[in-house]
Write a protein that holds these residues in place. Structure first.
Motif, short mmCIF file in Angstrom:
data_model
loop_
_atom_site.label_atom_id
_atom_site.label_comp_id
_atom_site.label_asym_id
_atom_site.label_seq_id
_atom_site.Cartn_x
_atom_site.Cartn_y
_atom_site.Cartn_z
N PHE A 47 0.86 -1.18 0.00
CA PHE A 47 0.00 0.00 0.00
C PHE A 47 0.90 1.23 0.00
O PHE A 47 2.12 1.11 0.14
N VAL A 48 0.31 2.39 -0.19
CA VAL A 48 1.06 3.65 -0.15
C VAL A 48 0.62 4.43 1.07
O VAL A 48 -0.58 4.60 1.32
N ALA A 49 1.58 4.90 1.86
CA ALA A 49 1.30 5.75 3.01
C ALA A 49 1.90 7.13 2.75
O ALA A 49 3.10 7.25 2.50
N VAL A 50 1.04 8.15 2.79
CA VAL A 50 1.50 9.53 2.63
C VAL A 50 1.56 10.16 4.01
O VAL A 50 0.52 10.39 4.65
N VAL A 51 2.77 10.42 4.49
CA VAL A 51 2.98 10.97 5.82
C VAL A 51 3.19 12.47 5.72
O VAL A 51 4.17 12.94 5.13
N CYS A 52 2.24 13.23 6.27
CA CYS A 52 2.29 14.69 6.24
C CYS A 52 2.93 15.20 7.53
O CYS A 52 2.33 15.09 8.60
N ASP A 53 4.12 15.76 7.43
CA ASP A 53 4.88 16.21 8.59
C ASP A 53 4.70 17.71 8.77
O ASP A 53 5.23 18.51 8.00
N ASN A 54 3.92 18.08 9.80
CA ASN A 54 3.74 19.51 10.09
C ASN A 54 4.22 19.87 11.49
O ASN A 54 3.79 20.84 12.09
N ASP A 55 5.09 19.02 12.03
CA ASP A 55 5.84 19.35 13.25
C ASP A 55 5.01 19.30 14.53
O ASP A 55 5.28 20.05 15.47
N GLY A 56 4.01 18.44 14.59
CA GLY A 56 3.29 18.32 15.86
C GLY A 56 1.84 17.93 15.67
O GLY A 56 1.41 17.54 14.58
N TYR A 57 1.08 18.03 16.75
CA TYR A 57 -0.35 17.76 16.71
C TYR A 57 -1.07 19.03 16.26
O TYR A 57 -1.68 19.76 17.05
N ALA A 58 -1.01 19.29 14.96
CA ALA A 58 -1.41 20.60 14.45
C ALA A 58 -2.91 20.86 14.59
O ALA A 58 -3.32 21.99 14.90
N VAL A 59 -3.75 19.85 14.37
CA VAL A 59 -5.18 20.11 14.40
C VAL A 59 -5.67 20.39 15.82
O VAL A 59 -6.62 21.17 16.02
N ILE A 60 -5.03 19.79 16.82
CA ILE A 60 -5.40 20.09 18.20
C ILE A 60 -4.89 21.46 18.61
O ILE A 60 -5.54 22.19 19.37
N ALA A 61 -3.72 21.84 18.09
CA ALA A 61 -3.24 23.21 18.30
C ALA A 61 -4.22 24.21 17.70
O ALA A 61 -4.48 25.28 18.28
N ARG A 62 -4.77 23.87 16.55
CA ARG A 62 -5.78 24.73 15.91
C ARG A 62 -7.00 24.89 16.81
O ARG A 62 -7.50 26.01 17.00
N LEU A 63 -7.49 23.78 17.38
CA LEU A 63 -8.63 23.85 18.29
C LEU A 63 -8.28 24.67 19.54
O LEU A 63 -9.05 25.53 19.97
N GLN A 64 -7.12 24.40 20.10
CA GLN A 64 -6.67 25.07 21.32
C GLN A 64 -6.59 26.59 21.12
O GLN A 64 -7.15 27.37 21.89
N GLN A 65 -5.90 27.00 20.09
CA GLN A 65 -5.68 28.43 19.86
C GLN A 65 -6.91 29.11 19.27
O GLN A 65 -7.15 30.30 19.51
N GLY A 66 -7.68 28.35 18.50
CA GLY A 66 -8.88 28.93 17.90
C GLY A 66 -9.94 29.30 18.93
O GLY A 66 -10.79 30.17 18.66
N GLN A 67 -9.89 28.67 20.10
CA GLN A 67 -10.83 29.00 21.16
C GLN A 67 -10.25 30.01 22.16
O GLN A 67 -10.87 30.29 23.19
#
Length: 611
Positions: A484-504
């Motif tokens: 299979f193919v795995a596409v690993v997106c490296d954005n240096d952390g738990y970015a979507v939770i940081a988005r939730l944290q800072q967005g609130q």
């Protein structure tokens, strides 16, 4: 037939057959994922070895990963085949509890066979025995009770005679489907009994199609006939029933716009004029706008969880809900007019009562108009920007280069929203977004299982956080020869939770690496490419949209040619997302800036949709 408990279990597993949705007969249990220890190696392990030519046994490297692979297998076969997973007692067994939760939440069948402590208690306390002070019958395997549809501890060999029919019932019933746990004490595995020969006669399990009550169908038809702006919501139950074409014909015959849930995604060709898009927080603005204007929502095969309903703010306050579901548990939720039955049979019965009734053409055309606007938005997000690729651009590349028979997956972080909202499919069921449990690490383990089951190429997308959470089954797949193919997106952390944290209104803390505690001036970073290569994978890297396109195309070819996973590692933007414009209820403290938006969302929340 004198057999050990373990031998009888394996013979019964081999005798079970399943009929697929297209009428083929296949093994109900196509193989076993196994890690052996003192709690299962001599009993079940010996029995499996005796049939190694008839029943494939794949060695895993974490019990959770193996069980998640079995979950991915069940999803890829539309619940018509069931993976078996065995572990030793103690920590090996407990490692599977998370995967059982994934299967339970997503209504997917899997058979878990954890070893258990001695029933004779002669050697107590044995290695890995927890010894609860107040209950001598309890073992770690009791932790499975909360996440199993059916649980049994086999303390006598002859118990199997009454247990086997219940195991088959739960694993093949569309209303009850989910994980089955049979705890197997290691002494009982080796005990013998004279089992009746008939217990091991071949049995074929065919898709059940219970028809709904005629009065419920008549009442539902009356509600739809009175509707001015009905909306058809297609969920995973439509997929598992094989009712995608029936649902599409139903919508076309009556002119009803339709939307998809996470589990129902890719049932409808993206370009179909009645397709308004995917619904909810991780869906599309187009579907959400149409849903907000609907006066009747006809939900088929869905439990309408919070991401689908935007925490119950996506529908109008006075909407009427009709729910067709094989499980009465789901059909009666939220005050719906419940129609309990198979999706395909139920839609056929309802269409017969509605006859030539059609919705006003102006409402019918709303879906295509709204989706065209959403498509234009996605096109703009996919346009090359000259910066690091965004998640939307990654999805765009994979989507463009994939074939109609390919299979795409993800599970956690920001990628579900990008894949659900941005993917454009041809109408073949080609997607698995594990968002019932959103289990980090499912992306790689589930892809292993899907790759065994699915005839097309599987591509799984995940972030760096999920990769670090559970990556050992990359080696399992490479070793076994499952590409299979795995596409690993490296954005240096738990970015979507940081988005939730800072967005609130919260401060950046403990999500991006830059905001985590460390004593290093220059903290170490993971070299994902070298790590994946060390696990036996083919590796490709990218840092731009163009290089990603080239890397992904090469990975597809190499994975198939070399019969092992190909990993594409791409650096991605950490703060660019696709937004569907929907609200999600999370607990926001009063002192944070997001509290005002929380109060506004709560004010628009529908609590009960009964008439």
């Amino acid at each position: 037939m004198k057999l050990t408990t373990a031998q009888a279990l394996v013979r019964w597993i081999l005798a079970q057959r399943s009929e697929t949705l297209d009428g083929r007969e296949v093994p109900l249990f196509p193989g076993v994922f196994a890690i052996f220890g003192h709690g299962n190696v001599l009993g079940l392990g010996t029995a499996l070895e005796e049939h190694r030519g008839d029943l494939p046994v794949w060695r895993g490297h974490t019990e959770q990963g193996m069980a998640l692979a079995a979950v991915g297998y069940a999803k890829a076969t539309h619940r018509r085949q069931v993976g078996v997973v065995t572990s030793s007692i103690g920590p090996g067994a407990l490692n599977m509890v998370t995967a059982a939760g994934v299967a339970h939440a997503n209504r997917l069948p899997v058979l878990l066979l954890p070893g258990d402590t001695f029933t004779n208690r002669a050697p107590d306390p044995v290695l890995q025995q927890i010894e609860p002070f107040g209950d001598a019958t309890a073992t770690v395997n009791d932790a499975f009770r909360a996440v199993s549809r059916y649980f049994d501890r086999i303390t006598r060999p002859e118990q199997l005679i009454s247990t086997f029919p219940q195991v088959a019932r739960v694993l093949t019933d569309p209303a009850d489907a989910g994980p089955v746990t049979l705890a197997l004490p290691q002494d009982v595995q080796a005990e013998t009994y004279d089992f009746p020969d008939a217990l091991f006669e071949p049995v074929t399990h065919r898709p059940l199609r219970p028809r709904p009550d005629r009065r419920a169908v008549t009442e539902a038809a009356g509600v739809l006939r009175a509707a001015k702006r009905p909306l058809l919501v297609l969920g995973g139950g439509v997929r598992y029933s094989g009712a995608g074409q029936r649902a599409l014909e139903f919508a076309e015959r009556h002119g009803i716009p339709l939307v998809e849930t996470t589990a129902g995604r890719t049932l409808v060709p993206h370009e179909h004029p009645l397709h308004a898009g995917p619904l909810g927080i991780t869906g599309s603005t187009s579907a959400n706008v149409v849903a907000a204007a609907a006066d009747v929502v006809f939900a088929v095969g869905t439990r309408l969880q919070d991401f689908t309903t935007a925490s119950w703010t996506v529908f109008a306050p006075d909407v009427r809900l009709v729910s067709l579901n094989a499980a009465r548990f789901d059909a009666v939720k939220h005050g719906a007019l419940s129609v309990v039955g198979d999706a395909d049979a139920g839609l056929a019965d309802l269409a017969a009562q509605l006859e030539s009734w059609r919705v006003d053409a102006e409402w019918t055309s709303r879906a295509a108009a709204e989706r065209a606007s959403w498509d234009a938005h996605i096109d703009s997000l996919r346009s090359p920007s000259g910066e690091l690729p965004s998640y939307a651009q990654v999805i765009g590349v994979v989507n463009t280069l994939s074939d109609d028979h390919d299979y795409v997956m993800t599970a956690s972080g920001g990628l579900p929203g990008e894949l659900i909202g941005g993917w454009r499919g041809s109408g073949s069921v080609s997607m698995d977004v594990e968002y019932g449990f959103s289990c980090m690490g499912y992306e790689l383990s589930g892809a292993w299982g899907a790759a065994i089951a699915h005839p097309g190429l599987v591509t799984t997308l995940l972030g760096d956080g999920s990769y670090l959470m559970l990556n050992s089954e990359l080696f399992s797949a490479a070793f076994a020869g499952h590409p299979f193919v795995a596409v690993v997106c490296d954005n240096d952390g738990y970015a979507v939770i940081a988005r939730l944290q800072q967005g609130q209104g919260g401060k950046p803390f403990n999500n991006f690496y830059a905001d985590c505690t460390t004593s290093h001036a220059s903290p170490p970073r993971v070299d994902f490419a070298r790590h994946a290569e060390s696990l036996g994978c083919l590796v490709f890297t990218a840092s731009t949209v163009d290089s990603l396109r080239s890397a992904y195309a090469s990975a597809r070819e190499a994975a198939v040619a070399e019969r092992r996973p190909a990993v594409v590692v791409v650096k991605t933007q950490p703060s660019t997302w696709t937004e569907a414009g929907a609200w999600w209820e999370v607990g926001v403290p009063e002192h944070l800036a997001g509290r005002d938006e929380y109060e506004r969302g709560k004010g628009g929340q529908v609590r009960y949709l009964g008439s």
